[in-house]
Design an enzyme around this catalytic site. Sequence first.
Site, PDB file in Angstrom:
ATOM      1  N   LYS A 133     -48.696   1.767  23.177  1.00 20.62           N
ATOM      2  CA  LYS A 133     -48.706   0.548  22.367  1.00 20.62           C
ATOM      3  C   LYS A 133     -48.364   0.854  20.916  1.00 20.62           C
ATOM      4  O   LYS A 133     -47.613   0.122  20.270  1.00 20.62           O
ATOM      5  CB  LYS A 133     -50.084  -0.134  22.448  1.00 20.62           C
ATOM      6  CG  LYS A 133     -50.323  -0.847  23.750  1.00 20.62           C
ATOM      7  CD  LYS A 133     -49.403  -2.054  23.889  1.00 20.62           C
ATOM      8  CE  LYS A 133     -49.110  -2.369  25.334  1.00 20.62           C
ATOM      9  NZ  LYS A 133     -48.218  -1.462  26.037  1.00 20.62           N
ATOM     10  N   GLU A 192     -52.002   4.605  27.430  1.00 19.79           N
ATOM     11  CA  GLU A 192     -51.614   3.245  27.095  1.00 19.79           C
ATOM     12  C   GLU A 192     -51.776   2.972  25.604  1.00 19.79           C
ATOM     13  O   GLU A 192     -50.939   2.295  24.993  1.00 19.79           O
ATOM     14  CB  GLU A 192     -52.439   2.253  27.919  1.00 19.79           C
ATOM     15  CG  GLU A 192     -52.176   0.784  27.625  1.00 19.79           C
ATOM     16  CD  GLU A 192     -50.757   0.332  27.951  1.00 19.79           C
ATOM     17  OE1 GLU A 192     -50.410  -0.785  27.531  1.00 19.79           O
ATOM     18  OE2 GLU A 192     -50.011   1.090  28.608  1.00 19.79           O
ATOM     19  N   ARG A 204     -36.323 -10.955  25.822  1.00 16.19           N
ATOM     20  CA  ARG A 204     -35.612 -10.184  26.845  1.00 16.19           C
ATOM     21  C   ARG A 204     -34.430  -9.410  26.267  1.00 16.19           C
ATOM     22  O   ARG A 204     -33.777  -8.645  26.981  1.00 16.19           O
ATOM     23  CB  ARG A 204     -35.117 -11.125  27.948  1.00 16.19           C
ATOM     24  CG  ARG A 204     -36.242 -11.827  28.700  1.00 16.19           C
ATOM     25  CD  ARG A 204     -35.671 -12.732  29.772  1.00 16.19           C
ATOM     26  NE  ARG A 204     -35.026 -11.970  30.825  1.00 16.19           N
ATOM     27  CZ  ARG A 204     -35.606 -11.607  31.968  1.00 16.19           C
ATOM     28  NH1 ARG A 204     -36.856 -11.945  32.194  1.00 16.19           N
ATOM     29  NH2 ARG A 204     -34.953 -10.935  32.873  1.00 16.19           N
ATOM     30  N   LYS A 211     -38.153  -7.067  27.241  1.00 14.07           N
ATOM     31  CA  LYS A 211     -39.113  -7.348  28.305  1.00 14.07           C
ATOM     32  C   LYS A 211     -38.422  -7.294  29.662  1.00 14.07           C
ATOM     33  O   LYS A 211     -37.247  -7.646  29.776  1.00 14.07           O
ATOM     34  CB  LYS A 211     -39.690  -8.749  28.082  1.00 14.07           C
ATOM     35  CG  LYS A 211     -40.936  -9.056  28.894  1.00 14.07           C
ATOM     36  CD  LYS A 211     -42.151  -8.391  28.297  1.00 14.07           C
ATOM     37  CE  LYS A 211     -43.432  -8.915  28.922  1.00 14.07           C
ATOM     38  NZ  LYS A 211     -44.595  -8.183  28.397  1.00 14.07           N
ATOM     39  N   CYS A 238     -31.934  -8.893  28.882  1.00 17.32           N
ATOM     40  CA  CYS A 238     -30.963  -9.958  28.643  1.00 17.32           C
ATOM     41  C   CYS A 238     -31.511 -11.291  29.145  1.00 17.32           C
ATOM     42  O   CYS A 238     -32.201 -11.347  30.156  1.00 17.32           O
ATOM     43  CB  CYS A 238     -29.609  -9.700  29.288  1.00 17.32           C
ATOM     44  SG  CYS A 238     -28.772  -8.228  28.685  1.00 17.32           S
ATOM     45  N   TRP A 266     -29.513  -7.473  25.445  1.00 13.09           N
ATOM     46  CA  TRP A 266     -30.037  -6.122  25.263  1.00 13.09           C
ATOM     47  C   TRP A 266     -28.925  -5.186  25.706  1.00 13.09           C
ATOM     48  O   TRP A 266     -28.542  -5.163  26.871  1.00 13.09           O
ATOM     49  CB  TRP A 266     -31.293  -5.915  26.106  1.00 13.09           C
ATOM     50  CG  TRP A 266     -31.978  -4.608  25.873  1.00 13.09           C
ATOM     51  CD1 TRP A 266     -32.889  -4.317  24.892  1.00 13.09           C
ATOM     52  CD2 TRP A 266     -31.824  -3.402  26.644  1.00 13.09           C
ATOM     53  NE1 TRP A 266     -33.310  -3.011  24.990  1.00 13.09           N
ATOM     54  CE2 TRP A 266     -32.672  -2.426  26.056  1.00 13.09           C
ATOM     55  CE3 TRP A 266     -31.062  -3.052  27.754  1.00 13.09           C
ATOM     56  CZ2 TRP A 266     -32.782  -1.128  26.553  1.00 13.09           C
ATOM     57  CZ3 TRP A 266     -31.151  -1.761  28.249  1.00 13.09           C
ATOM     58  CH2 TRP A 266     -32.006  -0.817  27.654  1.00 13.09           C
ATOM     59  N   HIS A 290     -54.648  23.364  25.554  1.00 14.38           N
ATOM     60  CA  HIS A 290     -53.595  24.100  26.261  1.00 14.38           C
ATOM     61  C   HIS A 290     -52.225  23.898  25.616  1.00 14.38           C
ATOM     62  O   HIS A 290     -51.217  23.827  26.313  1.00 14.38           O
ATOM     63  CB  HIS A 290     -53.558  23.680  27.728  1.00 14.38           C
ATOM     64  CG  HIS A 290     -54.777  24.070  28.498  1.00 14.38           C
ATOM     65  ND1 HIS A 290     -55.072  25.367  28.834  1.00 14.38           N
ATOM     66  CD2 HIS A 290     -55.805  23.320  28.972  1.00 14.38           C
ATOM     67  CE1 HIS A 290     -56.206  25.408  29.499  1.00 14.38           C
ATOM     68  NE2 HIS A 290     -56.685  24.176  29.592  1.00 14.38           N
ATOM     69  N   GLU A 320     -44.616   1.836  20.588  1.00 10.70           N
ATOM     70  CA  GLU A 320     -43.729   0.720  20.927  1.00 10.70           C
ATOM     71  C   GLU A 320     -43.495  -0.209  19.741  1.00 10.70           C
ATOM     72  O   GLU A 320     -42.370  -0.633  19.494  1.00 10.70           O
ATOM     73  CB  GLU A 320     -44.346  -0.117  22.065  1.00 10.70           C
ATOM     74  CG  GLU A 320     -44.084   0.380  23.452  1.00 10.70           C
ATOM     75  CD  GLU A 320     -44.681  -0.539  24.496  1.00 10.70           C
ATOM     76  OE1 GLU A 320     -43.973  -0.840  25.480  1.00 10.70           O
ATOM     77  OE2 GLU A 320     -45.837  -0.961  24.345  1.00 10.70           O
ATOM     78  N   ASN A 328     -26.441 -10.577  33.176  1.00 11.97           N
ATOM     79  CA  ASN A 328     -27.512  -9.596  33.034  1.00 11.97           C
ATOM     80  C   ASN A 328     -27.374  -8.610  34.173  1.00 11.97           C
ATOM     81  O   ASN A 328     -27.270  -9.009  35.331  1.00 11.97           O
ATOM     82  CB  ASN A 328     -28.875 -10.292  33.089  1.00 11.97           C
ATOM     83  CG  ASN A 328     -30.033  -9.313  32.993  1.00 11.97           C
ATOM     84  OD1 ASN A 328     -29.880  -8.207  32.501  1.00 11.97           O
ATOM     85  ND2 ASN A 328     -31.201  -9.735  33.462  1.00 11.97           N
ATOM     86  N   GLY A 329     -27.363  -7.306  33.859  1.00 13.77           N
ATOM     87  CA  GLY A 329     -27.202  -6.296  34.894  1.00 13.77           C
ATOM     88  C   GLY A 329     -26.176  -5.266  34.492  1.00 13.77           C
ATOM     89  O   GLY A 329     -25.749  -5.188  33.339  1.00 13.77           O
TER      90      GLY A 329
END
Length: 640
Positions: free
Chosen positions: A517, A513, A27, A635, A2, A75, A536, A520, A101-102
């Site tokens: 990417k 990573e 955000r 973000k 947010c 968000w 395995h 995402e 925000n929160g």
Amino acid sequence: MCGIIGYVGRKSAQPILLEGLRRLEYRGYDSAGLAVLRDGELLVRKKKGKIDEGLAPLLKTESAAGDLGVGHTRWATHGIPSDLNCHPHLDQSGRIALVHNGVIENYDALKQRLSKAGHKFKSDTDTEVLAHLIGEYYEKRRAQNAGAPRPNGALISGDGSAPSPSQNASDALTQSVCDALREVIGTYGLAVISADQPGVMVGARRGSPLIIGIGEGENFLTSDANAIVAHTKKVVYLSDYDVATVTGERFDVQNLGANTAGVQISNLEFSHEDAARGEYQHFMLKEIFEQPRTVENALRGRLDFEGATAKFGGLNMTTAQLRAIDRIVIAASGTSWHAGLVGEYLIEELAQVPVEVEFAHEFCYRNAPLERDTVLLVLSQSGETADTLAALREARRRGHRVLAIVNVVGSAIAREADGGIYMHAGPEIGVASTKAFVSTLSVLALLAVHLGRMRMLSARRALEILRALEAAPGQIEGILARSAALKKLAGKYRKANSFFFLGRGYTFPIALEGALKLKEISYIHAEGYSAAEMKHGPIALIDPKTATVFLVPRDSMYDKTMANMAMIRARKGPIIALATEGDKAVRKAADDVVYLPPALEPIYPILAVVPLQLFAYHIAVARGCDVDKPRNLAKSVTVE
């Protein structure tokens, strides 16, 4: 998560808020809205969807002019993305507007109490409950004609002067916010305005970032300095439980949880241009191409070739204290956790110190035993990651020293850690982290050398590492020059439904990573594994439609990784290999090969991640995905 922006001053608030929201959209982009005060009336405009699809067109037909306002890009946590759930939210009277925000954890109990008192709610959000709670206290204080001094916390004025009796008197809005927050369980970064108090904004933080921007005849509140860097470089980072009263000419800060509130004015280290996209199609691409400079910035002033070591100014530990460390626990989340895994290899090999890498949220709640001389090292680009901040606080509660690697000066983690190292990567806007990752790897390599030289690392080996780090920016430039070839490769594989990324040793975290990417930003299913683990179980999924990306440098694990590649080849799985220049054997075993320059094993991750970033980027663009605003992501995760 947010984005919040507030403005008070002499200018029209709407264009400043809208510009700020665009800079904050990374955000959160489920919805966006603003509230502006004009002639004693709150004008609220909000709309589901991205700003240029919802709010911006709405403002063209329903403008909201005024010199005081707050804005928010969301968000979603409580309540689906919708016009009703979009911020700002109003209190029962419609005279107070709030952006937040929160997460308010006890919102359900508060909502039930307020509902019994006659409050009617229009949304499913926890934020609207907080707006109503503030409004309830505000009505009580107005009825009492409250004007007594603040009952809790000392007032600190923005100009550093002692507050006058009039300044020290409580205003109804600020104290109503304080009253409400004393009932709240959870996290918040918030900004509040009232139709009855023109020229006044109130902000507060606990667990979610909030910054005061200091201008000339104007001031700002924001969750991220990117939103206001075009207007001012002077900022105050609020601490937890701080409550700020902001006008166009001044700001005052009190703290709910202490007898004093500290105010420190800082200068932003980046410019408006640094936070702009420039000539690039996306922020992510810009930030990938900035990586040679960000590695240079991470190394600048820290390479000590004469002493064959690295220099740091902010660890705040003596040589004896650093030498006494007998264990390091690294706590991080997401991409930073992958960096931490590379850090484990680096520190254990070069410094011979045992390292354990924890998900920050797991560290907080599983009560892991920590020996006396254990140090916690936290990694966070934003310096505000909720899980990582909680891990820091848990370690400090238990009496352990905490060091931090962060990118944002003045962030909560930077302020609360016992010592740390700044990445100096500059603002990172793309939701999928790129340059902050390579900056973190660079700093971890330096830290491993620094600790190693206090133990058993020879000057010769240390100088090899330092020289390799110094050469890395130029090598990254060479990799970036192959972007067109990687774009062509991405076109070949853009319709794949699933990928495996495999590596060993130092390249195993890079496999994780690379997979992250890709999923995402392209929404292709991708998994990262140790190449040794493939047999395995996961090898059952290999078929001609499932591609595998192998990281196979000429390192100590080369022969074993080549054997793993043969297993995939035997099952007709398409193979993309990242190999060392001149390796002809890989060409025979893989369908496609991306060559990288030779590098020392500890430095190879810094190079190997770059083509994987470009590969993911080009696939996402080819599939028509919104690279900078991937679905469901935002973000800087500031909620647990």
